[in-house]
Enzyme design. Structure first.
Site, PDB file in Angstrom:
ATOM      1  N   CYS A  85      12.010 -11.180  38.011  1.00 20.11           N
ATOM      2  CA  CYS A  85      13.126 -11.370  38.950  1.00 20.11           C
ATOM      3  C   CYS A  85      13.197 -12.840  39.393  1.00 20.11           C
ATOM      4  O   CYS A  85      12.208 -13.375  39.897  1.00 20.11           O
ATOM      5  CB  CYS A  85      12.921 -10.455  40.162  1.00 20.11           C
ATOM      6  SG  CYS A  85      14.148 -10.671  41.443  1.00 20.11           S
ATOM      7  N   CYS A 107      12.329  -5.962  44.613  1.00 20.58           N
ATOM      8  CA  CYS A 107      13.274  -6.245  45.707  1.00 20.58           C
ATOM      9  C   CYS A 107      14.601  -5.524  45.541  1.00 20.58           C
ATOM     10  O   CYS A 107      15.437  -5.550  46.442  1.00 20.58           O
ATOM     11  CB  CYS A 107      13.502  -7.750  45.866  1.00 20.58           C
ATOM     12  SG  CYS A 107      14.487  -8.492  44.540  1.00 20.58           S
ATOM     13  N   GLU A 109      34.051  24.345  32.839  1.00 18.78           N
ATOM     14  CA  GLU A 109      33.365  25.638  33.016  1.00 18.78           C
ATOM     15  C   GLU A 109      32.974  25.810  34.474  1.00 18.78           C
ATOM     16  O   GLU A 109      32.776  24.819  35.168  1.00 18.78           O
ATOM     17  CB  GLU A 109      32.032  25.633  32.227  1.00 18.78           C
ATOM     18  CG  GLU A 109      32.130  25.324  30.757  1.00 18.78           C
ATOM     19  CD  GLU A 109      32.736  26.473  29.998  1.00 18.78           C
ATOM     20  OE1 GLU A 109      32.790  27.585  30.558  1.00 18.78           O
ATOM     21  OE2 GLU A 109      33.171  26.248  28.858  1.00 18.78           O
ATOM     22  N   GLN A 158      27.433   9.753  38.602  1.00 14.66           N
ATOM     23  CA  GLN A 158      26.111   9.819  37.949  1.00 14.66           C
ATOM     24  C   GLN A 158      26.141   9.050  36.643  1.00 14.66           C
ATOM     25  O   GLN A 158      25.123   8.890  35.997  1.00 14.66           O
ATOM     26  CB  GLN A 158      25.777  11.271  37.609  1.00 14.66           C
ATOM     27  CG  GLN A 158      25.520  12.142  38.799  1.00 14.66           C
ATOM     28  CD  GLN A 158      25.418  13.587  38.351  1.00 14.66           C
ATOM     29  OE1 GLN A 158      24.333  14.115  38.157  1.00 14.66           O
ATOM     30  NE2 GLN A 158      26.536  14.244  38.185  1.00 14.66           N
ATOM     31  N   ASN A 159      27.345   8.634  36.233  1.00 12.55           N
ATOM     32  CA  ASN A 159      27.467   8.011  34.913  1.00 12.55           C
ATOM     33  C   ASN A 159      26.997   6.571  34.932  1.00 12.55           C
ATOM     34  O   ASN A 159      27.133   5.869  35.927  1.00 12.55           O
ATOM     35  CB  ASN A 159      28.915   8.100  34.426  1.00 12.55           C
ATOM     36  CG  ASN A 159      29.350   9.535  34.252  1.00 12.55           C
ATOM     37  OD1 ASN A 159      28.491  10.421  34.196  1.00 12.55           O
ATOM     38  ND2 ASN A 159      30.632   9.770  34.197  1.00 12.55           N
ATOM     39  N   SER A 173      27.716  19.232  36.009  1.00  5.96           N
ATOM     40  CA  SER A 173      27.128  20.562  36.116  1.00  5.96           C
ATOM     41  C   SER A 173      26.312  20.676  37.407  1.00  5.96           C
ATOM     42  O   SER A 173      25.862  21.758  37.762  1.00  5.96           O
ATOM     43  CB  SER A 173      26.243  20.848  34.899  1.00  5.96           C
ATOM     44  OG  SER A 173      25.257  19.849  34.761  1.00  5.96           O
ATOM     45  N   GLY A 193      33.630  17.078  36.584  1.00  7.11           N
ATOM     46  CA  GLY A 193      32.851  17.003  35.353  1.00  7.11           C
ATOM     47  C   GLY A 193      31.361  16.819  35.544  1.00  7.11           C
ATOM     48  O   GLY A 193      30.739  16.029  34.858  1.00  7.11           O
ATOM     49  N   ASN A 229      36.287  21.238  36.421  1.00  2.00           N
ATOM     50  CA  ASN A 229      35.282  21.325  35.361  1.00  2.00           C
ATOM     51  C   ASN A 229      35.791  22.251  34.259  1.00  2.00           C
ATOM     52  O   ASN A 229      36.553  23.180  34.526  1.00  2.00           O
ATOM     53  CB  ASN A 229      33.948  21.851  35.923  1.00  2.00           C
ATOM     54  CG  ASN A 229      32.772  21.530  35.018  1.00  2.00           C
ATOM     55  OD1 ASN A 229      32.727  21.899  33.841  1.00  2.00           O
ATOM     56  ND2 ASN A 229      31.796  20.822  35.563  1.00  2.00           N
ATOM     57  N   HIS A 241      23.033   6.746  39.344  1.00  2.00           N
ATOM     58  CA  HIS A 241      21.957   6.621  38.347  1.00  2.00           C
ATOM     59  C   HIS A 241      21.960   5.260  37.671  1.00  2.00           C
ATOM     60  O   HIS A 241      21.410   5.108  36.580  1.00  2.00           O
ATOM     61  CB  HIS A 241      22.066   7.745  37.297  1.00  2.00           C
ATOM     62  CG  HIS A 241      21.760   9.097  37.882  1.00  2.00           C
ATOM     63  ND1 HIS A 241      22.256  10.268  37.372  1.00  2.00           N
ATOM     64  CD2 HIS A 241      21.000   9.467  38.947  1.00  2.00           C
ATOM     65  CE1 HIS A 241      21.812  11.302  38.084  1.00  2.00           C
ATOM     66  NE2 HIS A 241      21.055  10.838  39.053  1.00  2.00           N
TER      67      HIS A 241
HETATM   68  P1  NAD Z   1      26.008  17.415  32.298  1.00  2.00           P
HETATM   69  O1  NAD Z   1      25.976  17.044  30.861  1.00  2.00           O
HETATM   70  O2  NAD Z   1      24.849  18.162  32.843  1.00  2.00           O
HETATM   71  O3  NAD Z   1      27.328  18.270  32.619  1.00  2.00           O
HETATM   72  C1  NAD Z   1      28.616  17.878  32.219  1.00  2.00           C
HETATM   73  C2  NAD Z   1      29.613  18.836  32.850  1.00  2.00           C
HETATM   74  O4  NAD Z   1      30.916  18.383  32.545  1.00  2.00           O
HETATM   75  C3  NAD Z   1      29.502  20.264  32.322  1.00  2.00           C
HETATM   76  O5  NAD Z   1      29.551  21.122  33.460  1.00  2.00           O
HETATM   77  C4  NAD Z   1      30.757  20.444  31.420  1.00  2.00           C
HETATM   78  O6  NAD Z   1      31.277  21.758  31.527  1.00  2.00           O
HETATM   79  C5  NAD Z   1      31.702  19.457  32.047  1.00  2.00           C
HETATM   80  N1  NAD Z   1      32.670  18.835  31.143  1.00  2.00           N
HETATM   81  C6  NAD Z   1      32.465  18.294  29.920  1.00  2.00           C
HETATM   82  N2  NAD Z   1      33.601  17.714  29.461  1.00  2.00           N
HETATM   83  C7  NAD Z   1      34.555  17.930  30.430  1.00  2.00           C
HETATM   84  C8  NAD Z   1      35.919  17.568  30.563  1.00  2.00           C
HETATM   85  N3  NAD Z   1      36.582  16.869  29.625  1.00  2.00           N
HETATM   86  N4  NAD Z   1      36.580  17.913  31.704  1.00  2.00           N
HETATM   87  C9  NAD Z   1      35.943  18.608  32.671  1.00  2.00           C
HETATM   88  N5  NAD Z   1      34.651  18.984  32.607  1.00  2.00           N
HETATM   89  C10 NAD Z   1      33.967  18.636  31.495  1.00  2.00           C
HETATM   90  O7  NAD Z   1      26.289  16.082  33.073  1.00  2.00           O
HETATM   91  P2  NAD Z   1      25.925  15.646  34.555  1.00  2.00           P
HETATM   92  O8  NAD Z   1      26.132  16.770  35.476  1.00  2.00           O
HETATM   93  O9  NAD Z   1      26.664  14.391  34.779  1.00  2.00           O
HETATM   94  O10 NAD Z   1      24.378  15.326  34.492  1.00  2.00           O
HETATM   95  C11 NAD Z   1      23.818  14.645  33.410  1.00  2.00           C
HETATM   96  C12 NAD Z   1      23.091  13.354  33.718  1.00  2.00           C
HETATM   97  O11 NAD Z   1      23.155  12.568  32.533  1.00  2.00           O
HETATM   98  C13 NAD Z   1      23.711  12.510  34.761  1.00  2.00           C
HETATM   99  O12 NAD Z   1      22.743  12.325  35.686  1.00  2.00           O
HETATM  100  C14 NAD Z   1      24.092  11.168  34.100  1.00  2.00           C
HETATM  101  O13 NAD Z   1      23.308  10.143  34.677  1.00  2.00           O
HETATM  102  C15 NAD Z   1      23.650  11.253  32.694  1.00  2.00           C
HETATM  103  N6  NAD Z   1      24.711  11.034  31.679  1.00  2.00           N
HETATM  104  C16 NAD Z   1      25.616  10.039  31.801  1.00  2.00           C
HETATM  105  C17 NAD Z   1      26.603   9.860  30.842  1.00  2.00           C
HETATM  106  C18 NAD Z   1      27.602   8.760  31.009  1.00  2.00           C
HETATM  107  O14 NAD Z   1      27.295   7.745  31.622  1.00  2.00           O
HETATM  108  N7  NAD Z   1      28.817   8.933  30.497  1.00  2.00           N
HETATM  109  C19 NAD Z   1      26.663  10.723  29.735  1.00  2.00           C
HETATM  110  C20 NAD Z   1      25.684  11.738  29.622  1.00  2.00           C
HETATM  111  C21 NAD Z   1      24.715  11.889  30.598  1.00  2.00           C
END
Ligand code: NAD
Length: 287
Positions: free
Chosen positions: A165, A141, A252, A112-113, A207, A205, A250, A130
């Site tokens: 584009c 396209c 948590e 998702q990052n 939620s 990592g 995770n 994402h």
């Molecule tokens: P979230 O913020 O909802 O959840 C993060 C999860 O990771 C939590 O459950 C937390 O307990 C856990 N966590 C935090 N640090 C950790 C570690 N060191 N080791 C293990 N677990 C750890 O994030 P999500 O579920 O990815 O959803 C958020 C949305 O935000 C995503 O869709 C993403 O697109 C975007 N996002 C991306 C980035 C990025 O690209 N790095 C950063 C923030 C948000």
């Protein structure tokens, strides 16, 4: 982490070795150890600044109504919510997943990052669910381009925004998927296909509350295989058993833990646990 955690690390290594098609799902948590905040953790972007979340929810609507204005605003305040992603470096968690891919165990990372850190770490098969902060995408396209293929400042000065584009003339947007924006169909389809195909899912990592990403573990959990079992009377019956092992790493417990979508949770930091799993896999393969 106590003995319990160490036992689970060994269990995860064994499950990975025995798997035929393992994939990883990752979220913001895997990148917090690279200095990028998550959204909903204790130091998360939304936790600290709820107004930023409300603004983010309005962004896609604003783009649809006025792409030129959206681009102008974006270029006038280029500070990202997540800090300077270009400077961020992969941490041992990203590197461990890349190593599992090189070992032939991990087939895909679906992340998702938007930070590009899996690719920086050397992973080749990455689906950016994402999108990516360093890419732009045509909303007509679906073609993707590196951000620096466009001279956005020049387009702004020459009153040529939004970018167009080069392939179809459609409007260009950032590749990152905004709230309310559909997941690009190529990525959505392939992610679902991989979630359906895999026999092991390592969820690191996240939620897992953001949909439709959160459907991927649910899809994997629903997959069943039929197994024949002899009863006491000697008759054979067919049982339907879960076909995918789902492991969570995770800091948590998450809804996946509470709802028993995952088989087990290894609680702790991905940057510590994933390298330990890789070490265990190496030891078992040698032994
Ligand atoms: P979230 O913020 O909802 O959840 C993060 C999860 O990771 C939590 O459950 C937390 O307990 C856990 N966590 C935090 N640090 C950790 C570690 N060191 N080791 C293990 N677990 C750890 O994030 P999500 O579920 O990815 O959803 C958020 C949305 O935000 C995503 O869709 C993403 O697109 C975007 N996002 C991306 C980035 C990025 O690209 N790095 C950063 C923030 C948000």
């Amino acid at each position: 982490m106590g003995n319990h955690g160490e036992d689970l690390i060994q269990r995860a290594a064994k499950d990975l070795i025995n798997s035929g098609c393992a994939i990883a799902l990752t979220g913001a948590g895997i990148s917090t150890e690279s200095g990028i905040p998550d959204f909903r953790g204790p130091s998360g972007v939304w936790t600290k600044d709820p107004e930023a979340e409300r603004r983010a929810y309005r962004s896609y609507q604003a783009f649809r109504e006025d792409p030129k204005g959206w681009w102008e605003e974006r270029l006038s305040s280029p500070v990202s919510l997540l800090g300077d992603l270009e400077k961020a470096m992969p941490n041992p968690g990203h590197l461990a997943l890349a190593e599992l891919e090189r070992m032939g165990i991990l087939k895909w990372v679906i992340t998702q990052n938007i930070d590009g850190l899996h690719e920086k770490a050397g992973s080749k098969n990455v689906l950016e669910y994402h999108g990516c902060a360093f890419k732009l995408r045509c909303v007509s396209c679906g073609s993707r381009f590196k951000r620096d293929e466009f001279d956005l400042e020049k387009l702004k000065t020459e009153n040529q925004l939004p970018p167009r584009c080069p392939k179809c003339g459609g409007v260009i947007k950032s590749d990152t998927v905004a709230f309310g924006e559909p997941i690009p169909s190529d990525i959505a389809h392939q992610s679902l296909a991989e979630a359906w195909r895999c026999d092991l899912m390592l969820i690191c990592g996240t939620s897992a509350v953001v949909y439709p990403f959160a459907n991927l573990p649910i899809t994997a959990r629903e997959k069943r295989i039929e197994k024949e079992k002899a009863t006491e009377t000697g008759l054979h019956v067919v049982e339907k058993i879960p076909a995918v092992i789902i492991i969570e790493i995770n800091a948590e417990p998450t809804p996946l833990t509470y709802e028993k979508i995952s088989d087990y949770l290894i609680q702790g930091k991905t940057g510590e646990i994933l390298p330990k799993i890789v070490e265990e896999v190496k030891k078992s393969r040698k032994g």
